[in-house]
Design an enzyme around this catalytic site. Structure first.
Site, PDB file in Angstrom:
ATOM      1  N   ASN A  17     -10.351   0.006   0.671  1.00  0.00           N
ATOM      2  CA  ASN A  17      -8.885   0.011   0.574  1.00  0.00           C
ATOM      3  C   ASN A  17      -8.459  -0.497  -0.798  1.00  0.00           C
ATOM      4  O   ASN A  17      -8.614  -1.674  -1.096  1.00  0.00           O
ATOM      5  CB  ASN A  17      -8.325  -0.882   1.690  1.00  0.00           C
ATOM      6  CG  ASN A  17      -6.808  -0.933   1.707  1.00  0.00           C
ATOM      7  OD1 ASN A  17      -6.154  -0.470   0.767  1.00  0.00           O
ATOM      8  ND2 ASN A  17      -6.243  -1.495   2.765  1.00  0.00           N
ATOM      9  N   HIS A  25      -3.082   6.886   3.110  1.00  0.00           N
ATOM     10  CA  HIS A  25      -3.566   5.605   2.580  1.00  0.00           C
ATOM     11  C   HIS A  25      -4.881   5.295   3.291  1.00  0.00           C
ATOM     12  O   HIS A  25      -4.984   5.395   4.513  1.00  0.00           O
ATOM     13  CB  HIS A  25      -2.519   4.524   2.859  1.00  0.00           C
ATOM     14  CG  HIS A  25      -3.034   3.146   2.617  1.00  0.00           C
ATOM     15  ND1 HIS A  25      -3.695   2.807   1.459  1.00  0.00           N
ATOM     16  CD2 HIS A  25      -3.015   2.025   3.384  1.00  0.00           C
ATOM     17  CE1 HIS A  25      -4.047   1.539   1.528  1.00  0.00           C
ATOM     18  NE2 HIS A  25      -3.652   1.042   2.681  1.00  0.00           N
ATOM     19  N   CYS A  60       0.812  -1.224   0.000  1.00  0.00           N
ATOM     20  CA  CYS A  60       0.000   0.000   0.000  1.00  0.00           C
ATOM     21  C   CYS A  60       0.843   1.271   0.000  1.00  0.00           C
ATOM     22  O   CYS A  60       0.314   2.363  -0.198  1.00  0.00           O
ATOM     23  CB  CYS A  60      -0.934  -0.001   1.199  1.00  0.00           C
ATOM     24  SG  CYS A  60      -1.968  -1.458   1.278  1.00  0.00           S
TER      25      CYS A  60
HETATM   26  O1  UT7 Z   1      -3.679  -1.465   3.747  1.00  0.00           O
HETATM   27  C1  UT7 Z   1      -3.200  -1.906   4.985  1.00  0.00           C
HETATM   28  C2  UT7 Z   1      -3.824  -3.194   5.289  1.00  0.00           C
HETATM   29  N1  UT7 Z   1      -4.779  -3.342   6.302  1.00  0.00           N
HETATM   30  C3  UT7 Z   1      -5.114  -2.580   7.346  1.00  0.00           C
HETATM   31  O2  UT7 Z   1      -4.729  -1.475   7.548  1.00  0.00           O
HETATM   32  C4  UT7 Z   1      -6.087  -3.196   8.312  1.00  0.00           C
HETATM   33  C5  UT7 Z   1      -5.741  -2.878   9.738  1.00  0.00           C
HETATM   34  N2  UT7 Z   1      -6.679  -3.481  10.661  1.00  0.00           N
HETATM   35  C6  UT7 Z   1      -7.978  -3.104  10.776  1.00  0.00           C
HETATM   36  O3  UT7 Z   1      -8.408  -2.206  10.058  1.00  0.00           O
HETATM   37  C7  UT7 Z   1      -8.842  -3.767  11.816  1.00  0.00           C
HETATM   38  O4  UT7 Z   1      -8.037  -4.550  12.673  1.00  0.00           O
HETATM   39  C8  UT7 Z   1      -9.961  -4.665  11.189  1.00  0.00           C
HETATM   40  C9  UT7 Z   1     -10.976  -3.779  10.471  1.00  0.00           C
HETATM   41  C10 UT7 Z   1      -9.353  -5.664  10.228  1.00  0.00           C
HETATM   42  C11 UT7 Z   1     -10.692  -5.398  12.298  1.00  0.00           C
HETATM   43  O5  UT7 Z   1     -11.299  -4.501  13.205  1.00  0.00           O
HETATM   44  P1  UT7 Z   1     -11.217  -4.762  14.766  1.00  0.00           P
HETATM   45  O6  UT7 Z   1     -12.043  -3.737  15.420  1.00  0.00           O
HETATM   46  O7  UT7 Z   1      -9.772  -4.879  15.127  1.00  0.00           O
HETATM   47  O8  UT7 Z   1     -11.966  -6.143  14.916  1.00  0.00           O
HETATM   48  P2  UT7 Z   1     -11.401  -7.506  15.507  1.00  0.00           P
HETATM   49  O9  UT7 Z   1     -10.486  -8.162  14.522  1.00  0.00           O
HETATM   50  O10 UT7 Z   1     -10.881  -7.267  16.901  1.00  0.00           O
HETATM   51  O11 UT7 Z   1     -12.735  -8.344  15.601  1.00  0.00           O
HETATM   52  C12 UT7 Z   1     -13.794  -7.985  16.504  1.00  0.00           C
HETATM   53  C13 UT7 Z   1     -14.950  -8.900  16.237  1.00  0.00           C
HETATM   54  C14 UT7 Z   1     -14.578 -10.367  16.137  1.00  0.00           C
HETATM   55  O12 UT7 Z   1     -15.630 -11.125  16.722  1.00  0.00           O
HETATM   56  P3  UT7 Z   1     -15.455 -11.744  18.187  1.00  0.00           P
HETATM   57  O13 UT7 Z   1     -14.250 -12.648  18.100  1.00  0.00           O
HETATM   58  O14 UT7 Z   1     -15.240 -10.570  19.094  1.00  0.00           O
HETATM   59  O15 UT7 Z   1     -16.751 -12.445  18.392  1.00  0.00           O
HETATM   60  C15 UT7 Z   1     -14.559 -10.632  14.658  1.00  0.00           C
HETATM   61  O16 UT7 Z   1     -14.860 -11.978  14.329  1.00  0.00           O
HETATM   62  O17 UT7 Z   1     -15.560  -8.558  14.980  1.00  0.00           O
HETATM   63  C16 UT7 Z   1     -15.675  -9.730  14.180  1.00  0.00           C
HETATM   64  N3  UT7 Z   1     -15.592  -9.356  12.774  1.00  0.00           N
HETATM   65  C17 UT7 Z   1     -16.664  -9.027  12.049  1.00  0.00           C
HETATM   66  N4  UT7 Z   1     -17.965  -8.961  12.349  1.00  0.00           N
HETATM   67  C18 UT7 Z   1     -18.807  -8.582  11.383  1.00  0.00           C
HETATM   68  C19 UT7 Z   1     -14.473  -9.258  12.009  1.00  0.00           C
HETATM   69  N5  UT7 Z   1     -14.817  -8.865  10.761  1.00  0.00           N
HETATM   70  C20 UT7 Z   1     -16.174  -8.721  10.772  1.00  0.00           C
HETATM   71  C21 UT7 Z   1     -17.102  -8.336   9.794  1.00  0.00           C
HETATM   72  N6  UT7 Z   1     -18.410  -8.275  10.141  1.00  0.00           N
HETATM   73  N7  UT7 Z   1     -16.754  -8.008   8.534  1.00  0.00           N
END
Ligand code: UT7
Length: 326
Positions: free
Chosen positions: A283, A253, A113
């Site tokens: 993204n 980004h 990215c």
């Molecule tokens: O270009 C650079 C590349 N990428 C990035 O910059 C991404 C960087 N990371 C992020 O943006 C965030 O970490 C994410 C958006 C990927 C995730 O957000 P988060 O607030 O850190 O969520 P999490 O991974 O801590 O997950 C929280 C909960 C989980 O459920 P449980 O285990 O608490 O029951 C996930 O399974 O949210 C769940 N979850 C979803 N629920 C509904 C994860 N993705 C989804 C979804 N819809 N799409």
């Protein structure tokens, strides 16, 4: 000799996929995606479009706007994490042929990215050394083709699109004034396509299709990104003796709105300083920054002489930014 963006352009596929559409086949919701990322839509390439097709479309806009004859381009650079082919030939070579830049050298930039940020400084270097007079820099991605559509924690985040810039010599103080380029390979495993290269080659009949797709440790990338953004902005401001009030926009980004909000809060920068369009495009990796720059230009939000800071972060891990005088 300096270098500046003489023409900017972008192209995004017409197919626009909403969060609600994703919720039809994934355990997710518009509410979750918007509240955790700021994403509302993503654009999706048609079956016959690859990264080169999107890149060539964006390039044509940038070439037209700057009145540049493709034959006068000396170098085509394509920043991409979703190249037409694995390894070779480069997407830049495909674009070079598509747009008729027959006098240009061509190569890809593979820094995830942060590709457009690295690309601007690379283009400037070619121009400063005299090796090139006009460089066409493209960020182009078709990420929807390499995401795992069964993994809700990654597939909702990515979209397709391209942005392009014609970069030419500048002697009036405008252009790419400074760049900070950084890497931290200790985080290489956070964001990877693990199978298909020489570390874990694709073996016919052995690899599951899913192994070839984007795998991401979201939380680790998030934790790396917030301080990385602050460090880059601070370094650019400090070494150019500027304050945030001197900057018209920071063009980050666009990976997650919450990452930007967290960085803004910690650095005490108003969130409105950051130009965000993640709601519409999600993204698009190396394409987010040029798509946003193009939007600033098309919406008349930048004037000649305005100072902009770009800041990117991504796979590698890589991060960095540029100081631009528009
Ligand atoms: O270009 C650079 C590349 N990428 C990035 O910059 C991404 C960087 N990371 C992020 O943006 C965030 O970490 C994410 C958006 C990927 C995730 O957000 P988060 O607030 O850190 O969520 P999490 O991974 O801590 O997950 C929280 C909960 C989980 O459920 P449980 O285990 O608490 O029951 C996930 O399974 O949210 C769940 N979850 C979803 N629920 C509904 C994860 N993705 C989804 C979804 N819809 N799409």
């Amino acid at each position: 000799m300096g270098a500046r963006i003489e023409g900017i352009g972008a192209y995004t596929p017409s197919r626009r996929m909403s969060n609600d559409e994703l919720a039809e086949f994934l355990d997710t919701s518009d509410e979750w995606i918007r509240s955790h990322t700021g994403i509302g839509y993503r654009h999706v390439a048609s079956d016959d479009e690859a990264a080169s097709d999107l890149g060539a479309q964006a390039a044509k806009v940038a070439l037209d706007r700057s009145g540049t004859d493709p034959e006068s381009i000396d170098m085509v650079l394509v920043a991409t994490a979703s190249s037409d082919y694995v390894g070779f030939p480069s997407t830049a070579c495909i674009v070079q042929n598509m747009i008729g830049a027959k006098n240009a050298a061509a190569m890809d930039i593979g820094v995830g990215c942060t590709g457009f940020v690295y690309g601007l400084e690379t283009a400037k270097g070619f121009i400063a050394s005299g090796a090139a007079d006009r460089v066409l820099l493209i960020g182009s991605e078709v990420l929807t083709r390499i995401v795992d559509w069964t993994d809700r924690s990654t597939c909702v985040l990515f979209g397709d699109g391209a942005g392009a810039a014609v970069i030419s010599p500048s002697s009036n103080g405008r252009g790419i004034l400074d760049s900070v380029l950084k890497a931290d390979g200790s985080g290489a495993s956070y964001l990877a396509r693990e199978v298909g290269g020489t570390r874990a080659p694709f073996k016919l009949g052995h690899s599951a299709e899913r192994d070839l797709l984007i795998k991401m440790e979201g939380q680790s990338v998030y934790n790396f990104a917030v301080p990385a953004i602050i460090e880059v902005i601070q370094q650019i401001l400090d070494r150019n003796r500027l304050t945030i009030d001197d900057i018209a926009y920071i063009v980050p980004h666009q990976a997650n709105r919450r990452i930007i909000e967290a960085a803004a809060k910690r650095a005490r920068i108003p969130t409105e300083k950051f130009y965000l369009n993640i709601e519409e495009y999600a993204n698009t990796s190396a394409a987010t920054i040029p798509i946003a720059l193009n939007e600033l230009y098309e919406r008349d939000k930048v004037a000649d002489g305005d100072l902009l800071i770009t800041v990117g972060f991504g796979a590698g891990l890589t991060f960095g930014g540029n100081l631009l005088k528009w």
